[in-house]
Design a protein around this motif. Sequence first.
Motif, PDB file in Angstrom:
ATOM      1  N   LEU B 117     -11.206 -31.525 -29.356  1.00  0.00           N
ATOM      2  CA  LEU B 117     -12.370 -31.532 -30.246  1.00  0.00           C
ATOM      3  C   LEU B 117     -11.979 -31.674 -31.714  1.00  0.00           C
ATOM      4  O   LEU B 117     -12.718 -32.257 -32.499  1.00  0.00           O
ATOM      5  CB  LEU B 117     -13.182 -30.247 -30.058  1.00  0.00           C
ATOM      6  CG  LEU B 117     -13.904 -30.121 -28.730  1.00  0.00           C
ATOM      7  CD1 LEU B 117     -14.664 -28.822 -28.647  1.00  0.00           C
ATOM      8  CD2 LEU B 117     -14.858 -31.284 -28.535  1.00  0.00           C
ATOM      9  N   LEU B 175     -18.599 -24.107 -23.150  1.00  0.00           N
ATOM     10  CA  LEU B 175     -19.457 -24.208 -24.327  1.00  0.00           C
ATOM     11  C   LEU B 175     -18.985 -25.353 -25.233  1.00  0.00           C
ATOM     12  O   LEU B 175     -19.792 -26.181 -25.680  1.00  0.00           O
ATOM     13  CB  LEU B 175     -19.434 -22.881 -25.103  1.00  0.00           C
ATOM     14  CG  LEU B 175     -20.110 -22.902 -26.475  1.00  0.00           C
ATOM     15  CD1 LEU B 175     -21.617 -23.052 -26.316  1.00  0.00           C
ATOM     16  CD2 LEU B 175     -19.807 -21.629 -27.262  1.00  0.00           C
ATOM     17  N   LEU B 176     -17.684 -25.406 -25.462  1.00  0.00           N
ATOM     18  CA  LEU B 176     -17.149 -26.450 -26.333  1.00  0.00           C
ATOM     19  C   LEU B 176     -17.382 -27.834 -25.738  1.00  0.00           C
ATOM     20  O   LEU B 176     -17.721 -28.784 -26.445  1.00  0.00           O
ATOM     21  CB  LEU B 176     -15.654 -26.220 -26.572  1.00  0.00           C
ATOM     22  CG  LEU B 176     -15.302 -25.020 -27.447  1.00  0.00           C
ATOM     23  CD1 LEU B 176     -13.802 -24.815 -27.505  1.00  0.00           C
ATOM     24  CD2 LEU B 176     -15.846 -25.217 -28.857  1.00  0.00           C
ATOM     25  N   SER B 178     -19.770 -28.665 -23.717  1.00  0.00           N
ATOM     26  CA  SER B 178     -21.198 -29.014 -23.826  1.00  0.00           C
ATOM     27  C   SER B 178     -21.536 -29.444 -25.250  1.00  0.00           C
ATOM     28  O   SER B 178     -22.369 -30.329 -25.462  1.00  0.00           O
ATOM     29  CB  SER B 178     -22.077 -27.847 -23.387  1.00  0.00           C
ATOM     30  OG  SER B 178     -21.956 -26.775 -24.295  1.00  0.00           O
ATOM     31  N   LEU B 179     -20.854 -28.859 -26.235  1.00  0.00           N
ATOM     32  CA  LEU B 179     -21.088 -29.293 -27.618  1.00  0.00           C
ATOM     33  C   LEU B 179     -20.535 -30.690 -27.867  1.00  0.00           C
ATOM     34  O   LEU B 179     -21.027 -31.431 -28.716  1.00  0.00           O
ATOM     35  CB  LEU B 179     -20.423 -28.312 -28.601  1.00  0.00           C
ATOM     36  CG  LEU B 179     -21.044 -26.932 -28.739  1.00  0.00           C
ATOM     37  CD1 LEU B 179     -20.168 -26.045 -29.620  1.00  0.00           C
ATOM     38  CD2 LEU B 179     -22.439 -27.033 -29.320  1.00  0.00           C
ATOM     39  N   SER B 180     -19.492 -31.027 -27.120  1.00  0.00           N
ATOM     40  CA  SER B 180     -18.825 -32.305 -27.377  1.00  0.00           C
ATOM     41  C   SER B 180     -19.450 -33.467 -26.628  1.00  0.00           C
ATOM     42  O   SER B 180     -19.061 -34.607 -26.823  1.00  0.00           O
ATOM     43  CB  SER B 180     -17.350 -32.209 -26.982  1.00  0.00           C
ATOM     44  OG  SER B 180     -17.223 -32.273 -25.573  1.00  0.00           O
ATOM     45  N   ILE B 181     -20.407 -33.183 -25.740  1.00  0.00           N
ATOM     46  CA  ILE B 181     -20.997 -34.241 -24.916  1.00  0.00           C
ATOM     47  C   ILE B 181     -21.510 -35.386 -25.788  1.00  0.00           C
ATOM     48  O   ILE B 181     -21.477 -36.556 -25.410  1.00  0.00           O
ATOM     49  CB  ILE B 181     -22.146 -33.674 -24.037  1.00  0.00           C
ATOM     50  CG1 ILE B 181     -21.578 -32.771 -22.947  1.00  0.00           C
ATOM     51  CG2 ILE B 181     -22.991 -34.774 -23.417  1.00  0.00           C
ATOM     52  CD1 ILE B 181     -20.774 -33.437 -21.875  1.00  0.00           C
ATOM     53  N   VAL B 182     -21.934 -35.039 -26.996  1.00  0.00           N
ATOM     54  CA  VAL B 182     -22.462 -36.054 -27.897  1.00  0.00           C
ATOM     55  C   VAL B 182     -21.389 -37.098 -28.212  1.00  0.00           C
ATOM     56  O   VAL B 182     -21.683 -38.278 -28.411  1.00  0.00           O
ATOM     57  CB  VAL B 182     -23.026 -35.380 -29.177  1.00  0.00           C
ATOM     58  CG1 VAL B 182     -21.940 -34.732 -29.990  1.00  0.00           C
ATOM     59  CG2 VAL B 182     -23.809 -36.352 -30.019  1.00  0.00           C
ATOM     60  N   ASN B 183     -20.135 -36.676 -28.257  1.00  0.00           N
ATOM     61  CA  ASN B 183     -19.035 -37.632 -28.395  1.00  0.00           C
ATOM     62  C   ASN B 183     -18.509 -37.924 -26.992  1.00  0.00           C
ATOM     63  O   ASN B 183     -17.550 -37.322 -26.536  1.00  0.00           O
ATOM     64  CB  ASN B 183     -17.920 -37.046 -29.258  1.00  0.00           C
ATOM     65  CG  ASN B 183     -18.360 -36.921 -30.683  1.00  0.00           C
ATOM     66  OD1 ASN B 183     -18.579 -37.908 -31.352  1.00  0.00           O
ATOM     67  ND2 ASN B 183     -18.532 -35.688 -31.133  1.00  0.00           N
ATOM     68  N   TRP B 184     -19.184 -38.854 -26.334  1.00  0.00           N
ATOM     69  CA  TRP B 184     -18.952 -39.011 -24.902  1.00  0.00           C
ATOM     70  C   TRP B 184     -17.512 -39.377 -24.572  1.00  0.00           C
ATOM     71  O   TRP B 184     -16.983 -38.982 -23.554  1.00  0.00           O
ATOM     72  CB  TRP B 184     -19.909 -40.032 -24.304  1.00  0.00           C
ATOM     73  CG  TRP B 184     -19.712 -41.429 -24.802  1.00  0.00           C
ATOM     74  CD1 TRP B 184     -20.292 -41.994 -25.886  1.00  0.00           C
ATOM     75  CD2 TRP B 184     -18.845 -42.421 -24.260  1.00  0.00           C
ATOM     76  NE1 TRP B 184     -19.848 -43.272 -26.051  1.00  0.00           N
ATOM     77  CE2 TRP B 184     -18.964 -43.565 -25.065  1.00  0.00           C
ATOM     78  CE3 TRP B 184     -17.979 -42.465 -23.167  1.00  0.00           C
ATOM     79  CZ2 TRP B 184     -18.254 -44.739 -24.831  1.00  0.00           C
ATOM     80  CZ3 TRP B 184     -17.271 -43.633 -22.925  1.00  0.00           C
ATOM     81  CH2 TRP B 184     -17.405 -44.759 -23.748  1.00  0.00           C
ATOM     82  N   GLN B 185     -16.856 -40.095 -25.476  1.00  0.00           N
ATOM     83  CA  GLN B 185     -15.478 -40.486 -25.172  1.00  0.00           C
ATOM     84  C   GLN B 185     -14.572 -39.255 -25.129  1.00  0.00           C
ATOM     85  O   GLN B 185     -13.711 -39.130 -24.266  1.00  0.00           O
ATOM     86  CB  GLN B 185     -14.959 -41.485 -26.202  1.00  0.00           C
ATOM     87  CG  GLN B 185     -13.713 -42.193 -25.700  1.00  0.00           C
ATOM     88  CD  GLN B 185     -13.023 -43.033 -26.755  1.00  0.00           C
ATOM     89  OE1 GLN B 185     -13.457 -43.086 -27.900  1.00  0.00           O
ATOM     90  NE2 GLN B 185     -11.950 -43.687 -26.380  1.00  0.00           N
ATOM     91  N   VAL B 186     -14.799 -38.339 -26.073  1.00  0.00           N
ATOM     92  CA  VAL B 186     -14.006 -37.116 -26.119  1.00  0.00           C
ATOM     93  C   VAL B 186     -14.330 -36.243 -24.913  1.00  0.00           C
ATOM     94  O   VAL B 186     -13.434 -35.692 -24.265  1.00  0.00           O
ATOM     95  CB  VAL B 186     -14.276 -36.353 -27.434  1.00  0.00           C
ATOM     96  CG1 VAL B 186     -13.533 -35.032 -27.446  1.00  0.00           C
ATOM     97  CG2 VAL B 186     -13.857 -37.193 -28.617  1.00  0.00           C
TER      98      VAL B 186
END
Lengths: 337, 347
Positions: B117, B175-176, B178-186
């Motif tokens: 992240l 949790l992390l 789920s927060l990162s889903i917006v950056n799908w590649q990550v």
Amino acid sequence: MVDPDKNSGIPAILISSVVALALSLHLAQAYVGRLELSDRAGEYGRANFDTGSTNYPREVNDAEGYALKLARPVHRAGSQYWSIDEYLYSIVPPREVVSVSQSAYDRTYSNVYRWAEEFHPAISSDPEVVLRVDPDLFLVSSSGRADFTEILKRAGLPVFRTYTSFTKLEEVRRTILLLGYLTGRDAEAAGVAREFDQAITRAQRWKSAGAPAPRILGYSGKYSYGGETLFNDVVRAAGGINVAAEHGVQGYEAVNAEGILRWNPDWIVSGAARGNSAAVLSRLLEDPAISLTTAAKKGQVLVFENNIFLPMSPFTALFLDALGEALYSPKTEVARD
Amino acid sequence: MTNGVRPKIFLPVVILLLFIASIAALTQGSTHVDLEVTLRVLAAKITFHTLSGSVSKVDEVIVWLIRVPRVIVAAFVGAGLAVAGGLMQGLFRNPLAEPNIVGVGSGAVLGAVIVFLSGLTVKSALALPLAGFSGALLALATVYALATRGGITPVSTLLLSGIALAALLGAISSLLISLSIVNWQVAQEIVFWMMGGLDSRTWTHVWISAPFISLGMGFSLYYARDLDLLIQGEETAAALGVDVELSKRAIIVMAALLTGSCVAVAGAVGFVGLIVPHVTRLFVGPGHRALLPSSALVGAAFLIVCDLLARTVHPPAEIRLGIITAAFGAPFFIFLLLRKFREVSLL
């Protein structure tokens, strides 16, 4: 029996661990959305490619700050990322694209699958495969993992890490020219950049002078598209107002039913897999919050196929044209397949 | 089962299998390299000779920079997890114990998620293994601090603390993510990493993991006798001269060191530490002086074969290594459970 005095270190360790975890969480969250090497490699793309020089060798700094030297024009280009595939196929003859991402073959959102299916470039998921096709230039996303890139560089492959999370149309235009310079296809890239400029100009001309700016919500999978996104710049070019950015959203952020109702956009724009637009549209209209917005009441919920909605490449021109027409053409329909 | 007879047959067979698996893994991959070319590259590199012109640069790079480090990392990770599993099963006197039981694997995963992240993984190939390793060590220190009372660390408390911490760290990782889903590649990179895998492993990964895994395995052998006595019960072991607390502490630290090092370079590869010691025990008996080194060899061969399957079953895409090991491990786990039930019902 437990002697409580001998356990006095435990709360301290626990508190330290919790603080360390909280700090890690905070840092990780703070960096979400700023994952690339961007804004740290100020020399990125520094090259005198505006002159249209045909001289070699050429030297360009990539997103990692690595200076790539090219002795001659590229005739075997490879790509590891879906939007780079689209740049390459826009600029380079398709037979000279020797490897692409898996997504290039994906009909649900690729704009280049026809070329991929016709010329069968290798899929760049494995370093062995990339080495076998022996590209003169291999383009990697700046958000790709370093270990993959490191193997290829150690093998002596000319690797260039390019930015792929664009937030401005100008960045797309500049990357078109940069990739033209890298591949030795300066003239072709200049042509593509010109067409891209024309698409921006067309989008800007749709809105008549004095007409109110449409308030638009970009919405996909519960996320809104705020400021510092390419969607925001497309909306701006089309004379609209991005309501998420208007309400302080930067990047991509989840938005709930209350948020949508409060923002009450005039238009809602979303994406769907190819051939799935009607289904996504009906699902959106069934959403209790969306159904109460001005956008839904006026039939101004737009669902574009992902190959139009998602590109961050020369194919963003498709979205510029489609959005301009949808917003301002009197024949606006709600689903665009 | 007679200890000492079967190991004499078992060990040479396993060494032979390990050799065959290594050669197969070096010659097979997403692209073709001749066996002769592979052997020539290996011979030249090992003896510091220059390769003749008949071997292409690409073949040399594929064998020496891609396949050899990958096979070595697979061997070390397989061996490390198997030994860690053997230690845990011995210490907890439970054949269902596995290396991640005290939460170190979850710590390594959280460390890795954080560097994904933060974007450090795109900048340095070192970031991921170092973060994984640091996460594992931090988790171990926390579990130990939680479970230790007055200088004594009861195994049951350690176990429960480990389970609780693993759940907490797992929740934070989720949790992390789920927060990162917006950056799908990550998000995709994280999910893939969590499934375990050895793609893009380089000599850097060998140098990071090999010393710690070697150290962990070496010290494990030193404590093999103590582990044999601890199985008889802590009082018996103490009566026979074992410093019970010191030995338990050392065994757990080594198991955690091994697990953390392995997860740091290979992601979460499950079931190796569960099934390998168990199978090995069937052949060499419960004595840890034979069990631990034998498990290391079997684990190495097992993971090399699993990795070979991972990259050849569906080329050029790779099946994640954790999926392959789980495909073997999960049915075996169920078999163990059923056998346990049968034993209980026969009593």
